[in-house]
Design a protein around this motif. Structure first.
Motif: not given
Length: 321
Positions: A12, A65-66, A68
């Protein structure tokens, strides 16, 4: 002990770095890095690069977690953009993400905002060129700022009605509760909340709330919401400053600290002509927390972490011996 880096987090981060480099190359001076370590960025978007009439600053925070698993956290900064038009634009961004979940989305978001500005600018030009323009009464404040849309007429616009009216009757407007006001040096703050379990209910709540002329005419309507998604075991949350810089993020942080869920909170502020400084954030959070306690979303014993931090920084004066 060494930090453990998960492979998906590393992937990510790599995707984020590549996306930011691409956006910086595409948009040049319009793209701004606010805090690279915290992954906070901002881009200035206009309807026309040479002769801009409408401009929006889109502030972005990229979660670890950006892209994904999580969307970017965004904030739309534009004093003239309020009420249902602001909600319409936010809905467009959220729908765009829903259709591209797991992908890098920022470029599509920027172009969606630009399309929104271009479309609004063209509609404004068409209205101005019409032979019989719509006449309405304006207040002194509206005369000072012609870019601010008239919220009394916006609520009658049927073009984006699919965003606010549920034709299938599977979603109802949630009940709205209004809290006690706080007044300080002429400024008045009032909280409102509604139980919500979907983003669509948030839109319905805001749309219904803005039908109140007094509320829609407030200087700022700051809001935040948190929705717990059981199937994904995570929260869907967002916030809005409505021109009161950083107030939306602070309100969302309060909801996180109180660990409330499935609720949307709006705090209306009517400016009284005297700058309140940091006190305005205290009043926004205090009146919101009071209403959350009254409606059973939070325990009365929980205090504002900002107030607690301020108390800890105050050291008692040493006594003279």
């Amino acid at each position: 002990m060494a930090d453990v880096t998960h492979p998906e987090d590393a992937s990510d981060l790599l995707d984020q770095i590549e996306e930011v480099e691409a956006l910086s190359s595409i948009y040049g001076d319009e793209w701004c890095v606010i805090d690279e370590a915290s992954r906070i960025f901002c881009i200035r978007i206009s309807d026309d690069l040479e002769e801009p009439k409408l401009t929006v600053c889109l502030q972005i925070i990229l979660p670890p977690d950006y892209p994904s698993a999580a969307p970017p956290i965004y904030q739309i900064n534009a004093a003239w953009l309020r009420g249902l038009e602001r909600t319409e634009l936010a809905s467009g961004l959220e729908d765009l993400y829903a259709g591209h979940a797991g992908e890098s989305i920022l470029h599509l978001w920027v172009e969606r905002v630009r399309e929104f500005l271009v479309d609004k600018s063209r509609r404004s030009e068409t209205e101005e060129a019409s032979e019989e323009p719509l006449q309405r009464n304006v207040t002194a404040e509206e005369e000072d700022d012609e870019d601010v849309p008239d919220l009394r007429t916006l609520k009658l616009n049927t073009e984006p009605s699919h965003l606010f009216v549920d034709h299938s009757n599977d979603v109802e407007i949630p009940p709205i509760k209004h809290g006690t006001t706080i007044t300080d040096r002429g400024s008045t703050f009032q909280p409102h909340l509604a139980p919500v379990v979907t983003p669509k209910q948030v839109k319905l709540f805001l749309g219904k709330l803005y039908e109140n002329k007094k509320i829609s005419g407030a200087t700022h309507n700051i809001y935040a919401y948190r929705i717990y998604c059981e199937e994904k075991n995570r929260f869907l949350q967002d916030c809005e400053d409505d021109g009161e810089t950083a107030a939306g993020g602070r309100l969302l942080h309060l909801l996180q600290i109180l660990d409330v869920r499935n609720v949307a909170v709006v705090v209306s502020r009517w400016y009284g002509g005297v700058l309140l400084g940091p006190d305005r954030f205290k009043h926004i959070n205090n009146c919101a927390r009071n209403l959350l306690v009254e409606e059973g979303y939070a325990a009365p014993s929980v205090r504002d972490p900002q107030d607690e931090a301020a108390k800890k920084t105050k050291r008692p004066k040493s006594k003279k011996k």
